[in-house]
Design an enzyme around this catalytic site. Sequence first.
Site, PDB file in Angstrom:
ATOM      1  CE  LYS A  96      -4.378  -1.672   1.789  1.00 14.15           C
ATOM      2  NZ  LYS A  96      -5.366  -1.612   2.874  1.00 14.15           N
ATOM      3  CE  LYS A 108      -9.099 -13.856  -4.057  1.00 13.37           C
ATOM      4  NZ  LYS A 108      -8.539 -13.375  -2.831  1.00 13.37           N
ATOM      5  CE  LYS A 154     -12.757  -5.367  -1.883  1.00  9.25           C
ATOM      6  NZ  LYS A 154     -13.472  -5.302  -0.616  1.00  9.25           N
TER       7      LYS A 154
END
Length: 333
Positions: free
Chosen positions: A115, A197, A200
């Site tokens: 991040k 995978k 979102k």
Amino acid sequence: MEEGRKIVYSAVQPSGNLTIGNYAGAIRNWVSMQREYDCFFAVADMHAITVRQEPSLLRRRTLELVALYLACGLDPEGCALYVQSAVPQHAELCWVLNTVAYVGEMSRMTQFKDKSQKHAENINMGLMDYPVLMAADILLYQTDLVPVGADQKQHVEIARDLAVRFNNRFGETFRVPEPLILRSGAKICSLQEPTKKMSKSDENPNASVFLTDERDAILRKFKRAVTDSENEIRFAEEKPGVSNLLSIYSYFRGITVPEAEREFAGKGYGDFKLAVGETVADALAPVQAERARLLADRAYLDRVLKAGAEKAYSAARRTLSKVHRKVGFYRGD
Ligand code: TRP
């Protein structure tokens, strides 16, 4: 809450739309655990603000997530469903745990490093403190089991380390939690890159099917799903696209993959993709309708969250006063 039952804690951030992958993984798992365990499920809005959020959107997504979880079968009587920031003990315990967590170990966390790269303009203290807040979430409830995806395992391990370290320094205070790595009912991959995978946050709008997608969008995405140049509907490593569609179909139909293969023996990819799309759209329709109904009943959602926060509050208060006593905070008589 029943005496002697194991305690389960998990939380989800109100960021982004959830996909059918999240449904088969996290959501359905939470729903199935609530009967067997004493469950606390939170919307982790305090974690969410470690990256920039639009305040009005954060508020809306919080409520939408609660409505979605209820629509998927979470029972407000069977668990404590609440918003993390509504229970002040999370922040309070986080402060104490900060004094037993080391800067070195936090700066080595995988998610912090990722991040920090992704949000290089906003490497705030909260981002580094994220695992300590998560440890506070978990330890406040004397949690036994933490159902999470594999990406959160390292965070649960930090929670264990901090619990053990605190207990060694101040005496037995926290139960040491175990991670329960969720294996979803089906491994659901991207419709465009089926070896990856389903995510979102995929940039390709055709890669992921969201729980809030309308029927037309669902059918279109499955129609465009990547397959291969054969014309054979069977599950095989060298056929990741077709295999993924078979997994999705069998999951939502509640049948096995071989049963699904048999059903489509001799059929073409076009019919197959249409059938998968229709099955998913049919399965999601009642969830979507219930979500919409709940969102129109704000008073009910507010009542659920208030009751959930009250349950959480009384459990959290017990642990926190113990912690305050152990570390030597003066409270009078
Ligand atoms: N960090 C978790 C995630 O992004 C969400 C979370 C916050 C959580 N607190 C938690 C998960 C406590 C399990 C236990 O998925």
